[in-house]
Design a protein around this motif. Structure first.
Motif, PDB file in Angstrom:
ATOM      1  N   THR A 141       0.826  -1.198   0.000  1.00  0.00           N
ATOM      2  CA  THR A 141       0.000   0.000   0.000  1.00  0.00           C
ATOM      3  C   THR A 141       0.861   1.250   0.000  1.00  0.00           C
TER       4      THR A 141
ATOM      5  N   HIS B 146       5.711   1.391  13.290  1.00  0.00           N
ATOM      6  CA  HIS B 146       4.537   1.788  12.500  1.00  0.00           C
ATOM      7  C   HIS B 146       4.337   0.810  11.346  1.00  0.00           C
TER       8      HIS B 146
ATOM      9  N   ALA C 219       0.749   3.677   2.105  1.00  0.00           N
ATOM     10  CA  ALA C 219       1.246   3.965   3.460  1.00  0.00           C
ATOM     11  C   ALA C 219       2.537   3.196   3.724  1.00  0.00           C
ATOM     12  N   LYS C 220       2.568   1.923   3.357  1.00  0.00           N
ATOM     13  CA  LYS C 220       3.762   1.113   3.579  1.00  0.00           C
ATOM     14  C   LYS C 220       4.928   1.624   2.734  1.00  0.00           C
TER      15      LYS C 220
ATOM     16  N   GLU D 195       1.185  -1.567  10.458  1.00  0.00           N
ATOM     17  CA  GLU D 195       0.530  -1.580   9.150  1.00  0.00           C
ATOM     18  C   GLU D 195       0.417  -3.006   8.609  1.00  0.00           C
ATOM     19  N   ARG D 196       1.404  -3.829   8.888  1.00  0.00           N
ATOM     20  CA  ARG D 196       1.422  -5.208   8.383  1.00  0.00           C
ATOM     21  C   ARG D 196       0.575  -6.158   9.236  1.00  0.00           C
TER      22      ARG D 196
END
Length: 105
Positions: A2, A72, A4-5, A76-77
């Motif tokens: 994504t 973070h 974000a990642k 996310e993961r």
């Protein structure tokens, strides 16, 4: 992956480069320390010591930011890993999830 990642990974790379720069600066300052007497009496200028302390503080801050960004990224993961774990069941590998849930016809 994504956005974000991707953004987090990019930020980690930027911070890592900045930390490498600070580390090189700390090494440069350390190399200015001289043995004034030849008997282990090490001397560093007041300016170099102040620069070392400032750079060390900045390096510590960058290191902390890297650790925070990695945490973070782990967050996310997490939902994806948890979802795969549910599909696989306990003790099963995610890449074999389909095998674990197939029903013979």
């Amino acid at each position: 992956m994504t956005t974000a990642k991707n953004d987090i990974n990019k930020r980690i790379q930027e911070l890592t480069k900045a930390l490498e720069t600070k580390s090189a600066r700390l090494n440069d300052i350390s190399n200015t320390v001289i043995d004034e007497t030849g008997k282990g009496h090490m001397v560093i200028s007041t300016e170099a010591h102040a620069d070392y302390q400032k750079t060390l503080g900045e390096a510590r801050e960058i290191k902390s930011l890297i650790e925070e960004q990695k945490a973070h990224l782990d967050i996310e993961r997490f939902p994806r890993r948890a979802e795969r774990a549910q599909l696989c069941g306990p003790g099963r590998r995610p890449d074999r999830a389909r095998q674990a849930v197939q029903v013979p016809v």
